[in-house]
Structures are given as C-alpha cells and as structure tokens.
Design a protein around this motif. Structure first.
Motif, PDB file in Angstrom:
ATOM      1  N   ASP A 137      13.880   2.561   7.699  1.00  0.00           N
ATOM      2  CA  ASP A 137      13.621   1.306   7.005  1.00  0.00           C
ATOM      3  C   ASP A 137      12.792   1.634   5.777  1.00  0.00           C
ATOM      4  OD1 ASP A 137      12.970  -1.182   6.099  1.00  0.00           O
ATOM      5  OD2 ASP A 137      12.408  -2.005   8.043  1.00  0.00           O
ATOM      6  N   PHE A 138      13.429   1.650   4.632  1.00  0.00           N
ATOM      7  CA  PHE A 138      12.740   2.037   3.403  1.00  0.00           C
ATOM      8  C   PHE A 138      11.695   1.010   2.968  1.00  0.00           C
ATOM      9  CE2 PHE A 138      16.757   4.567   2.494  1.00  0.00           C
ATOM     10  CZ  PHE A 138      16.151   5.787   2.712  1.00  0.00           C
ATOM     11  N   ARG A 139      11.734  -0.188   3.540  1.00  0.00           N
ATOM     12  CA  ARG A 139      10.772  -1.214   3.135  1.00  0.00           C
ATOM     13  C   ARG A 139       9.381  -0.938   3.679  1.00  0.00           C
ATOM     14  NH1 ARG A 139      13.641  -6.269   5.673  1.00  0.00           N
ATOM     15  NH2 ARG A 139      13.625  -4.727   7.350  1.00  0.00           N
ATOM     16  N   SER A 140       9.281  -0.381   4.859  1.00  0.00           N
ATOM     17  CA  SER A 140       7.977  -0.265   5.521  1.00  0.00           C
ATOM     18  C   SER A 140       7.595   1.177   5.826  1.00  0.00           C
ATOM     19  CB  SER A 140       7.991  -1.077   6.827  1.00  0.00           C
ATOM     20  OG  SER A 140       9.005  -0.608   7.695  1.00  0.00           O
ATOM     21  N   SER A 141       8.151   2.125   5.104  1.00  0.00           N
ATOM     22  CA  SER A 141       7.824   3.523   5.349  1.00  0.00           C
ATOM     23  C   SER A 141       7.619   4.238   4.025  1.00  0.00           C
ATOM     24  CB  SER A 141       8.934   4.219   6.142  1.00  0.00           C
ATOM     25  OG  SER A 141      10.071   4.427   5.330  1.00  0.00           O
TER      26      SER A 141
ATOM     27  N   LEU B  51       0.835  -1.200   0.000  1.00  0.00           N
ATOM     28  CA  LEU B  51       0.000   0.000   0.000  1.00  0.00           C
ATOM     29  C   LEU B  51       0.873   1.255   0.000  1.00  0.00           C
ATOM     30  CD1 LEU B  51      -2.861  -0.923   2.505  1.00  0.00           C
ATOM     31  CD2 LEU B  51      -3.095  -0.480   0.058  1.00  0.00           C
ATOM     32  N   ALA B  52       1.917   1.248   0.847  1.00  0.00           N
ATOM     33  CA  ALA B  52       2.824   2.398   0.901  1.00  0.00           C
ATOM     34  C   ALA B  52       3.516   2.596  -0.443  1.00  0.00           C
ATOM     35  CB  ALA B  52       3.860   2.198   2.010  1.00  0.00           C
ATOM     36  N   ALA B  53       3.900   1.474  -1.095  1.00  0.00           N
ATOM     37  CA  ALA B  53       4.562   1.575  -2.390  1.00  0.00           C
ATOM     38  C   ALA B  53       3.618   2.147  -3.439  1.00  0.00           C
ATOM     39  CB  ALA B  53       5.069   0.203  -2.826  1.00  0.00           C
ATOM     40  N   ALA B  54       2.330   1.756  -3.367  1.00  0.00           N
ATOM     41  CA  ALA B  54       1.356   2.268  -4.327  1.00  0.00           C
ATOM     42  C   ALA B  54       1.175   3.773  -4.169  1.00  0.00           C
ATOM     43  CB  ALA B  54       0.021   1.553  -4.143  1.00  0.00           C
ATOM     44  N   LEU B  55       1.062   4.220  -2.904  1.00  0.00           N
ATOM     45  CA  LEU B  55       0.935   5.654  -2.662  1.00  0.00           C
ATOM     46  C   LEU B  55       2.206   6.391  -3.059  1.00  0.00           C
ATOM     47  CD1 LEU B  55      -0.883   5.549   0.790  1.00  0.00           C
ATOM     48  CD2 LEU B  55      -1.880   6.086  -1.433  1.00  0.00           C
ATOM     49  N   GLY B  56       3.343   5.748  -2.786  1.00  0.00           N
ATOM     50  CA  GLY B  56       4.608   6.348  -3.175  1.00  0.00           C
ATOM     51  C   GLY B  56       4.740   6.492  -4.680  1.00  0.00           C
ATOM     52  N   GLN B  57       4.171   5.520  -5.424  1.00  0.00           N
ATOM     53  CA  GLN B  57       4.214   5.611  -6.874  1.00  0.00           C
ATOM     54  C   GLN B  57       3.416   6.819  -7.367  1.00  0.00           C
ATOM     55  OE1 GLN B  57       3.185   1.993  -8.896  1.00  0.00           O
ATOM     56  NE2 GLN B  57       2.858   3.024 -10.853  1.00  0.00           N
ATOM     57  N   LEU B  58       2.256   7.064  -6.728  1.00  0.00           N
ATOM     58  CA  LEU B  58       1.479   8.246  -7.098  1.00  0.00           C
ATOM     59  C   LEU B  58       2.267   9.524  -6.825  1.00  0.00           C
ATOM     60  CD1 LEU B  58      -2.071   7.310  -5.748  1.00  0.00           C
ATOM     61  CD2 LEU B  58      -1.340   7.435  -8.136  1.00  0.00           C
ATOM     62  N   ALA B  59       2.921   9.554  -5.637  1.00  0.00           N
ATOM     63  CA  ALA B  59       3.718  10.740  -5.297  1.00  0.00           C
ATOM     64  C   ALA B  59       4.875  10.906  -6.272  1.00  0.00           C
ATOM     65  CB  ALA B  59       4.228  10.626  -3.861  1.00  0.00           C
ATOM     66  N   GLU B  60       5.454   9.754  -6.688  1.00  0.00           N
ATOM     67  CA  GLU B  60       6.572   9.825  -7.628  1.00  0.00           C
ATOM     68  C   GLU B  60       6.112  10.350  -8.973  1.00  0.00           C
ATOM     69  OE1 GLU B  60       9.840   6.796  -9.661  1.00  0.00           O
ATOM     70  OE2 GLU B  60       8.690   6.181  -7.911  1.00  0.00           O
ATOM     71  N   GLU B  61       4.884   9.965  -9.359  1.00  0.00           N
ATOM     72  CA  GLU B  61       4.379  10.405 -10.648  1.00  0.00           C
ATOM     73  C   GLU B  61       4.115  11.908 -10.666  1.00  0.00           C
ATOM     74  OE1 GLU B  61       1.050   7.889 -11.239  1.00  0.00           O
ATOM     75  OE2 GLU B  61       2.245   6.163 -11.866  1.00  0.00           O
ATOM     76  N   ASP B  62       3.600  12.442  -9.517  1.00  0.00           N
ATOM     77  CA  ASP B  62       3.396  13.893  -9.524  1.00  0.00           C
ATOM     78  C   ASP B  62       4.677  14.641  -9.180  1.00  0.00           C
ATOM     79  OD1 ASP B  62       3.669  14.312  -6.714  1.00  0.00           O
ATOM     80  OD2 ASP B  62       1.593  13.805  -6.377  1.00  0.00           O
ATOM     81  N   GLY B  63       5.599  13.944  -8.480  1.00  0.00           N
ATOM     82  CA  GLY B  63       6.919  14.495  -8.217  1.00  0.00           C
ATOM     83  C   GLY B  63       6.938  15.752  -7.374  1.00  0.00           C
TER      84      GLY B  63
END
Length: 322
Positions: free
Chosen positions: A154-158, A100-112
């Motif tokens: 811990d980049f895996r769970s944050s 879930l965090a990775a999915a949200l992070g992907q959205l943030a990465e896309e808007d940058g």
C-alpha cells in the motif's frame, strides 16, 4: 497467491500552528502504535509493521492512554477494537502518518541514495539476495533496504519505493513493469531423478505441494497430455521454501517455478528429471510508488533487476531463450 498493489491518493490537510501544541502531549512512537493497532486490529500485526515486539507496542499504547486520559481500545475475540473516541481520531492519525512518511520520503528522494523494496519473502530469499551485490557494484552510492512481505504493498501508508509481487496482473490503476513470466517444472533430489524417465513416473513418487490445490501441476501435466489424479501421496507445506527444502532432502517431487528452484538445479542440489517449463499465467511485476517514480535510484534498480532477470533466464533456459 497473487498479491497486487494499491494505488496512491493525494490529500493535503491544512495544519494550524495553534494546534501543534497538542503534539507535545504524546510521544510520536505512541501515536504510531495507536494508529498501527487501529489499522491492523492487533498488537502482533502492529508490532510486525513497526519492527518491535508486541510488548513494546502494548507499552506505547498504555503511554498514549495515560497521556490522553482515555481508553483507546477494548479487547474482543476478534482482536483490539477502538473505542468510540479512538474511532473518531483514527482516520486523522492515519492521514498524519501518511504525510510524515511522505515528508521523509521527499528527503530520501532529494538525496536519491536510499531505496526501500517490498518483495515476496520467497523471491527475496531464493533469488534476489544472491544477486543484490551486483546492483551495489553497478550503483555503489545507493543503499537498499529489503522488506520481505507477503501482503500487498500500500503505497499510501508506507515508505516503500518499489514493490515486487506475483500475479496475473499488478492490479487496477497501477503502472507496473512485467519482469518475468512465471514458469513451472518438476524438481527432485538427484537420488530420485533416476526413477523418473517419463511424465507418468512423477505420479509414482510422493508429491510435495505448497497448498492442497497442487498449484502448477495441472499446467505442467496438461502440457504433456495428462491430468492431476484425484489422490496423490506426499506432504503439504504452507511455505514454498519449505517445499523446496523437502525436495532437496529427497522427500518427493515438487512442481517449482524458476526463480525458486533454478539456482538449486544449477548448483546440483536438485535435478529437473524431465524437459519442459510451462507458463502458469502469473508474472512478476515491479511497481514504483508515485513519489519514487522520478527517483534516479528507483529507476536504476528497475533497470538493473530487468537485466539481472534476463541474465538468469539465459542461464536457466539457454542463450537463445526469449
């Protein structure tokens, strides 16, 4: 004192549509509470991570247990211990939260346009927060969220994009940029500075220390041909920021590092009564999470903080400083 970073691993479970209906049974906030309690072992630690009160975490746990019809944790002297049933599902809950965090992070990465930065509290409060407006002036479209944390990132769970910590190295398997070598020097209030004319005079005053180990003192004294005496008077505080405040208040001499004390010296709150700033073998490191490594905003912040630290070093040590 040193804090490092944990590397990221990539795991991709396959979710079947028929199983998604189970998500309707328990609110996501309750599942997050269960996962955080299971990983940290206490209500207070879970509450700190989730940004809510321990009471709120307790209520979410109760709701999860009620909806699932099962007891998930038992209270023991060491904290909350997962039941057998809970222990079986916790790894999958953690994995789910990571995705879930990775999915949200992907959205943030896309808007940058957003960054979450994990940084040691003392570095955040004594150096970063006073200069962050210059990053906003350089890149006004990027919003920055600062998370002051003492524990390792811990980049895996944050959802952290950037971690900044102090250590001899960033940790094994971590690609990090060394921002600044840590140097220490003695500081005291202007009222005490007149009593110090040579290194030996430092030891005639109360010594303010962050820990009983007198971090930094042996480094500085040995550079001046001295050793730390077996017994020294002066108070001990568990936080370096408190030590600096005690020095400003005139309670003694403190061996501080530049990012902590140099601004206070420049402002006249403290004096550096003797020359010499010496390396401790520790450095400030910046690491980007694997998902943020190609994020333009993250690279912009890395470039900015490198330039800003160079600016600070020139102000602290003079224009010819390396």
């Amino acid at each position: 004192m040193p804090a490092r970073f944990r590397a990221s691993t990539s795991r991709r479970p396959v979710f079947r549509k028929s199983k998604m209906r189970h998500l309707n049974r328990v609110p996501l906030s309750a599942l997050r509470a269960v996962e955080a309690i299971g990983r940290t072992g206490s209500l207070s630690a879970a509450a700190d991570e989730l940004g809510v009160t321990p009471g709120a975490v307790s209520q979410r746990l109760a709701k999860a247990e009620d909806r699932l019809g099962a007891t998930l944790f038992t209270r023991q002297a060491a904290g909350l211990c997962p039941t057998e049933a809970c222990a079986r599902i916790l790894p999958r809950l953690t994995l789910g939260m990571e995705h879930l965090a990775a999915a949200l992070g992907q959205l943030a990465e896309e808007d940058g346009q957003s960054l979450t930065i994990s940084v040691a509290p003392i570095f955040a409060s004594r150096w970063l927060i006073w200069r962050l407006h210059r990053f906003h002036a350089r890149v006004p479209s990027v919003s920055v969220r600062v998370e002051p944390r003492t524990e390792m990132t811990d980049f895996r769970s944050s959802e952290v994009d950037i971690g900044i910590r102090v250590g001899a190295s960033p940790g094994r398997g971590i690609a990090a940029t060394r921002l600044l070598e840590q140097r220490v020097f003695p500081v005291c209030s202007p009222a005490l500075a007149g009593r110090i004319g040579r290194p030996e005079d430092l030891l005639s005053l109360p010594v303010i220390r962050e820990t009983p180990s007198l971090f930094g003192w042996q480094v500085w004294l040995s550079a001046h041909g001295m050793t730390v005496p077996e017994h020294l008077s002066g108070p001990t505080y568990a936080d370096a920021s408190l030590c600096l405040d005690a020095a400003i208040a005139g309670h003694g001499v403190f061996m501080a590092w530049e990012t902590l004390a140099a601004d206070a010296v420049e402002a006249g709150q403290l004096c550096a009564p003797l020359p010499g700033r010496h390396a401790t073998g520790q450095s400030y490191w910046l690491a980007l999470s694997p998902r943020s490594d190609r994020k333009p905003a993250a690279r912009a912040f890395r470039d900015w903080i490198t330039d800003e630290l160079d600016r600070s070093v020139r102000a602290w040590r003079g224009p010819s400083a390396p």
